[in-house]
Each structure stands twice: as structure tokens, then as C-alpha cells.
Motif scaffolding. Structure first.
Motif, short mmCIF file in Angstrom:
data_model
loop_
_atom_site.label_atom_id
_atom_site.label_comp_id
_atom_site.label_asym_id
_atom_site.label_seq_id
_atom_site.Cartn_x
_atom_site.Cartn_y
_atom_site.Cartn_z
N ALA A 238 0.73 -1.07 0.07
CA ALA A 238 0.12 -0.08 0.09
C ALA A 238 0.60 1.28 0.08
O ALA A 238 0.74 2.24 -0.61
N ASN A 239 1.92 1.26 0.76
CA ASN A 239 2.90 2.47 0.92
C ASN A 239 3.21 2.69 -0.45
O ASN A 239 3.35 3.94 -0.82
N ASN A 240 4.02 1.71 -1.01
CA ASN A 240 4.78 2.17 -2.58
C ASN A 240 3.64 2.35 -3.75
O ASN A 240 3.91 3.11 -4.41
N LEU A 241 2.36 1.64 -3.49
CA LEU A 241 1.65 1.76 -4.74
C LEU A 241 0.98 3.21 -4.46
O LEU A 241 0.71 3.90 -5.66
N THR A 242 0.62 3.89 -3.37
CA THR A 242 -0.16 5.27 -3.16
C THR A 242 0.94 6.09 -3.66
O THR A 242 0.64 7.17 -4.44
N ALA A 243 2.22 5.76 -3.34
CA ALA A 243 3.25 6.87 -3.67
C ALA A 243 3.38 6.93 -5.01
O ALA A 243 3.66 7.92 -5.80
N ALA A 244 3.75 5.86 -5.87
CA ALA A 244 3.67 5.81 -7.19
C ALA A 244 2.51 6.39 -8.17
O ALA A 244 2.74 6.98 -8.98
N LEU A 245 1.38 6.05 -7.63
CA LEU A 245 0.20 6.58 -8.24
C LEU A 245 -0.37 7.83 -8.12
O LEU A 245 -0.83 8.70 -8.76
#
Length: 321
Positions: A238-245
Motif C-alpha cells: 500500500a505504501n509504495n503503490l499510493t506513492a507511485a500513483l
């Protein structure tokens, strides 16, 4: 009994030492081949291909293609890890994941959902309070391509880090040292220091490692208290996915076609301490209440059973069943 799950395979120390080395080489060297080949095809200069500047490489390939090839290194890494686990340790992936009878996907989903919500809320609040620091960056087609790449590949990337550090190393170190505190300390520090070459560190200074190391401790505590990787897997994805999007910047590891672009001058401030010393303890309290965690001292600092003790315990439980 999460660390003791390593006994369900071949658990000699040399297998772990060799495995850490071989998997790392496979991840970093073999995994980098597709990226290097793609850069060579797109670039006329070998020196450009050999640069460690993420912005330069992203400019050569385009941000979406570069993100894919960068994340592909983690996919190759996790194949190396699972292959080594299967053929050298003779251990099932399930036993590297959890001490439960089967992987608890609901735990992964709950952890993912709660952190995706919290991190998205923090981003939205920051955009509202400091609108001049953000630029609208949304382009439909590039964003849709980004979303497909991110949804498929980022969970693989974060899972590789979790399985390699808080799974494989945690079990190996615990079995070798026969305690829990050293694996927690070592893997948390290693997780933080692995980010030392991130562009964020170069831009903001080594103080930001407080956040990375603190996150390592948080995820390590999740793993030991919950006796499995599920919560850490969900949180990290969740941490990396929200940051990327949602938000990108020229000075971050993920330079993407996200919805917003942070155009502010990065400054290391007290705000990096809030997640580590406020948000993460609150989340530990929530998870602890939800899953009924007890015996914190024993689970975090207690001793690890010997192989003989673990076998005897399993035998007695089988007899009772």
C-alpha cells in the motif's frame, strides 16, 4: 512460532548464509540484465547506460518503461529466492509467509486498506494545506499504463523485500542466534540502510534514514507479534503503490506519471518523525487489539526454540489433536 517455521525445511546455517548471497546476486545482477539491455537499445552512449542517475535512465526509456524494468529486477529476485527456498531448503513458501495453517489473505487486505487510506489522506491534507507545492500531473493514457504496471509489479517489488529481509533473514538469524531481538534489530537496520542510495537521501540528507529504519522496526514488530508476514506484506504494498500513483517528484526513487507532482524544495523536517513515533504506534495498537496480541516481551525478545524442542512441540500438538 514464525521464526521456527524455518525448521520445516533444511535449516543449517550455511544454507542461509549462501542463500542471502546468491539471492542478492541474482536479484541485483541477473535482475538488472533486462534494464541494461533496454538502455543499450535506446542509448548510443555506454557511459549513459552505466549511470546511477535514475532521472537520466528514466529520461532514456520513459518513466513507465523505466519503472517496469526497475521493478522487473525484484520479480527476478523473488524467483531466485523462492527457487533457492524450494531446492536448497526444501521449505514451502507458506512456511516463509506465516505460522498459520494457511496464508491469511484477509490480513494482507486489511493492512493494505488501512495504510492506503491513511497515506492517501495525509497526501490529500498536504495538497490542501500547501497547494503551491504541487502541480497537476495527470495524463490519462500514461496514467493508465502506470496503473497497470504499478498494480501488477509493485506488490512483487515489496513482497521481494519482505520475503528476503523480514522473512528469510529473520528466520535464518533467529535460528542461528536462538533469540528474537537480534533478527528484529538487524533486519530493521538493514532495511533502513538499503535505502541509503535512494535519491531522497542524497537530496534531504541522512536524517531521513530515521524514517526508513523506523519503518523497518515497525514492519519487524508486525511480523514477530503477528507470527507472520501478512500484515507487513499488505502495508508495504500500500505504501509504495499510493506513492507511485498519487505523487511524484524529480528527487524520488519513483518518478512516474502520477496524479500530482511535488515541485517544492525538499527539506528534512519534524514531519518525518510523525509516522515513526505517532502513526506507527497507533497502528500497532489497532492491529494488536484486532488480532489479540499478547506476550509482547516474549514475542519480541524471547528465545527461539531449538529444532528438537519445536519437533517435540509439534508432536505433542498432533497427539492432542
Amino acid at each position: 512460532m514464525y521464526i521456527e517455521q524455518g525448521y520445516k525445511g533444511l535449516s543449517e546455517a550455511w544454507r542461509y548464509v549462501l542463500g542471502v548471497l546468491l539471492v542478492f546476486l541474482g536479484w541485483q545482477i541477473i535482475g538488472a540484465f533486462p534494464l541494461i539491455i533496454a538502455l543499450l537499445i535506446k542509448s548510443d552512449s555506454l557511459s549513459t547506460v552505466l549511470t546511477d542517475d535514475l532521472g537520466v535512465m528514466s529520461g532514456i526509456l520513459g518513466s513507465n518503461a523505466f519503472l517496469f524494468f526497475m521493478l522487473l529486477t525484484f520479480a527476478i529476485g523473488i524467483i531466485c529466492l523462492f527457487g533457492y527456498l524450494r531446492f536448497v531448503h526444501k521449505q514451502q513458501i507458506k512456511h516463509l509467509t506465516t505460522s498459520r495453517k494457511k496464508i491469511d489473505w484477509k490480513r494482507i487486505g486489511f493492512s493494505f486498506s488501512i495504510w492506503a487510506l491513511v497515506s492517501s489522506l495525509f497526501i490529500a491534507i498536504d495538497i490542501y494545506l500547501s497547494p503551491d507545492d504541487y502541480q497537476w500531473n495527470f495524463e490519462l493514457v500514461p496514467f493508465l499504463i502506470l496503473a497497470i504496471i504499478a498494480v501488477i509489479m509493485i506488490p512483487i517489488q515489496t513482497s521481494m523485500e519482505e520475503y528476503y529481509i523480514r522473512g528469510y533473514m529473520m528466520q535464518g538469524l533467529g535460528i542461528m542466534t536462538k533469540n528474537r531481538w537480534f533478527p528484529l534489530l538487524f533486519t530493521s537496520l538493514l532495511f533502513g540502510l538499503m535505502h541509503i542510495f535512494n535519491p531522497e537521501v542524497a537530496k534531504m540528507g541522512y536524517g531521513i534514514l530515521i524514517f526508513y529504519i523506523g519503518t523497518g522496526f515497525f514492519l519487524g514488530i508486525l511480523t514477530l507479534m503477528d507470527e507472520g508476514l501478512e500484515l507487513a506484506l499488505g502495508f508495504h504494498a500500500a505504501n509504495n503503490l499510493t506513492a507511485a500513483l498519487l505523487v511524484t517528484a524529480d528527487w524520488t526513487a519513483f518518478q512516474t506519471h502520477s496524479v500530482y507532482k511535488d515541485v517544492s524544495q525538499p527539506v528534512l523536517g519534524w514531519d518525518i518523525l510523525i509516522p515513526v513515533f505517532v502513526i506507527f504506534p497507533i497502528l500497532l495498537f489497532i492491529f494488536g487489539k484486532k488480532y489479540g496480541w499478547k506476550n509482547w516481551k516474549e514475542r519480541l525478545f524471547g528465545r527461539v526454540l531449538t529444532k528438537e524442542e519445536f519437533a517435540a512441540l509439534n508432536e505433542s500438538e498432533s497427539d492432542m489433536a
